[in-house]
Design an enzyme around this catalytic site. Structure first.
Site, PDB file in Angstrom:
ATOM      1  N   TYR A 143       2.839 -14.414 -15.706  1.00 56.11           N
ATOM      2  CA  TYR A 143       2.885 -13.328 -16.697  1.00 56.11           C
ATOM      3  C   TYR A 143       3.704 -13.705 -17.934  1.00 56.11           C
ATOM      4  CZ  TYR A 143       0.959 -10.278 -13.061  1.00 56.11           C
ATOM      5  OH  TYR A 143       0.162  -9.723 -12.101  1.00 56.11           O
ATOM      6  N   LYS A 194       0.768 -20.657  -2.869  1.00 52.84           N
ATOM      7  CA  LYS A 194      -0.565 -21.273  -2.803  1.00 52.84           C
ATOM      8  C   LYS A 194      -0.348 -22.785  -2.928  1.00 52.84           C
ATOM      9  CE  LYS A 194      -5.076 -20.830  -2.667  1.00 52.84           C
ATOM     10  NZ  LYS A 194      -5.792 -20.403  -1.467  1.00 52.84           N
ATOM     11  N   ASP A 226      -3.819 -16.074   0.159  1.00 50.17           N
ATOM     12  CA  ASP A 226      -5.072 -15.495   0.650  1.00 50.17           C
ATOM     13  C   ASP A 226      -4.923 -15.076   2.113  1.00 50.17           C
ATOM     14  OD1 ASP A 226      -4.719 -18.231   0.926  1.00 50.17           O
ATOM     15  OD2 ASP A 226      -6.852 -18.700   0.995  1.00 50.17           O
ATOM     16  N   ASP A 250       2.801  -8.879  -7.271  1.00 52.27           N
ATOM     17  CA  ASP A 250       2.215  -7.694  -7.896  1.00 52.27           C
ATOM     18  C   ASP A 250       1.113  -7.137  -6.991  1.00 52.27           C
ATOM     19  OD1 ASP A 250       1.486  -5.798  -9.708  1.00 52.27           O
ATOM     20  OD2 ASP A 250       0.762  -7.168 -11.254  1.00 52.27           O
ATOM     21  N   ASP A 254       1.493  -3.877  -3.804  1.00 50.60           N
ATOM     22  CA  ASP A 254       0.641  -2.680  -3.828  1.00 50.60           C
ATOM     23  C   ASP A 254      -0.176  -2.564  -2.542  1.00 50.60           C
ATOM     24  OD1 ASP A 254       1.539  -1.782  -6.212  1.00 50.60           O
ATOM     25  OD2 ASP A 254      -0.399  -1.791  -7.235  1.00 50.60           O
TER      26      ASP A 254
END
Ligand code: NAD
Length: 359
Positions: A143, A194, A226, A250, A254
């Site tokens: 980001y 990852k 994943d 992020d 959620d």
């Protein structure tokens, strides 16, 4: 001896002032019981600040926050400010506050209350007992990495670019927070990356692994993002504390939050290296029910419990608040958002009274 804390309150917009009022009452009561004095100062933030001063985060608010031991924010935003340019929007104030207090660690608990298991969209046996803390890096990663932007290529195409980057210092400081949180919980930390594809994740994994030797009590594991997403919905009870970068965090925070099924119950914290940290519910300002005494104050109240536990190191007081929340749910008290058959519907203020009674 009485311990005194300076707390900045940012009621913000929508249901914010209603849920902050309830939380202040609860904090005062728990303060009495635990010999803690809270000096509260209210400051303007979000739409309320725009209306008064023209900007979403006035300098004075930031100063008040910086001079306190902890900051308790309700929620900001509403339809009336949606047309403003990005710089003047309420959300920009929130980003400014996080940057201004140098908050790089976002703590997002996802805990299922046994009384609300049926609010989850997953089966009871999958979610019953879930108690996860997601520690998300908040100020680095893709980001913020440079270069970023939309550039013209030599062939006349457009190319959108973001850069996922972490320095060893950035990884170490978030990992340290996560190890320390795990220490206060069930001592299991799962680092999500990852590393099979991304170099930035390889560094992440190396640094987290190296830091583990300083925390011999912690059981550290690693998952690719994943697989972590899959495991969160397949068997969420395997997780205690999760640490991950900005983008993965992020998404996973959620997903983890929604295991609980009820947005009005979710607190959060954002922390930096020193004081003060910021504590706020996950939900927004709920303008559709603002001023109607229908808001669920429990996420805000649980954010105050997080403030006591992680911001002020007052675990006994935190525990008292969490127990009171557990008790009012056990007594069958519900606000509209978590209402189900056979339960007693309460307004926001009444829920506050029930909490005081439970305390
Ligand atoms: P929202 O979380 O405010 O509301 C979503 C739905 O959940 C609404 O139906 C609302 O009534 C309900 N809800 C939320 N919190 C509740 C509570 N405590 N008790 C009972 N019901 C509750 O999200 P939204 O509608 O997408 O956004 C509304 C405004 O809030 C927007 O301006 C948005 O930008 C802002 N927002 C702010 C934050 C923040 O302050 N951190 C976070 C998200 C959204």
């Amino acid at each position: 001896m009485t311990q005194t804390y300076q707390i900045t309150l940012l009621p913000g917009d929508g249901i914010g002032p209603e849920i902050i009022d309830v939380t202040v009452k609860v904090l005062k009561e728990v303060g009495k019981q635990c010999n803690l004095t809270f000096n509260f100062s209210k400051a303007l933030m979000g739409g309320a600040a725009i209306d008064e001063t023209g900007e979403p985060l006035p300098q004075q608010t930031l100063e008040t926050c910086r001079n306190s031991d902890a900051v308790l924010l309700a929620a900001i935003g509403g339809y009336q400010w949606d047309h403003l340019p990005r710089k003047q929007r309420p959300e920009t104030g929130l980003l400014g506050l996080r940057a201004g207090l140098e908050l790089f660690a976002n703590l997002r608990p996802a805990k299922i209350f046994p009384q609300l298991v049926d609010a989850s969209t997953l089966k009871r046996e999958i979610v019953e007992g879930v108690d996860i803390m997601v520690v998300r890096e908040l100020t680095g990663g893709v980001y913020f990495g440079q270069p970023k932007g939309i550039f013209a290529t030599e062939t006349g195409e457009q190319r959108g670019v973001n850069t996922m980057a972490y320095t060893d210092r950035e990884i170490d400081r978030i990992a340290k927070v996560a190890f320390e949180i795990a220490q206060k919980r069930n001592k299991q930390l799962c680092s999500v990356d990852k590393a099979n594809v991304l170099e930035v994740s390889q560094l992440w994994r190396d640094r987290v692994t190296a830091l583990c030797s300083s925390y011999p009590e912690i059981e550290l594991s690693h998952l690719y993002v994943d697989n972590a997403a899959m495991q969160l919905v397949r068997a969420p009870k395997q997780f205690d504390t999760i640490v991950t970068g900005n983008l993965f965090g992020d998404i996973l925070s959620d997903a983890a939050a929604m295991l609980t099924g009820s947005i009005g119950m979710l607190p959060s914290a954002s922390m930096g290296d020193g004081k003060p940290a910021l504590f706020e519910p996950v939900h927004g300002s709920a303008p559709d029910i603002a001023g109607e005494d229908k808001a669920n104050p429990l996420a805000q109240v649980l954010s105050a419990a997080m403030m006591l536990r992680y911001g002020l190191d007052e675990p006994t007081a935190a525990e008292k608040i969490e127990q009171a929340v557990f008790q009012v749910l056990d007594q069958g008290y519900r606000t509209g958002d978590i209402m189900s058959e056979g339960m007693t519907l309460l307004g926001c203020q009444q829920m506050g009274d029930a909490l005081i009674e439970a305390l």
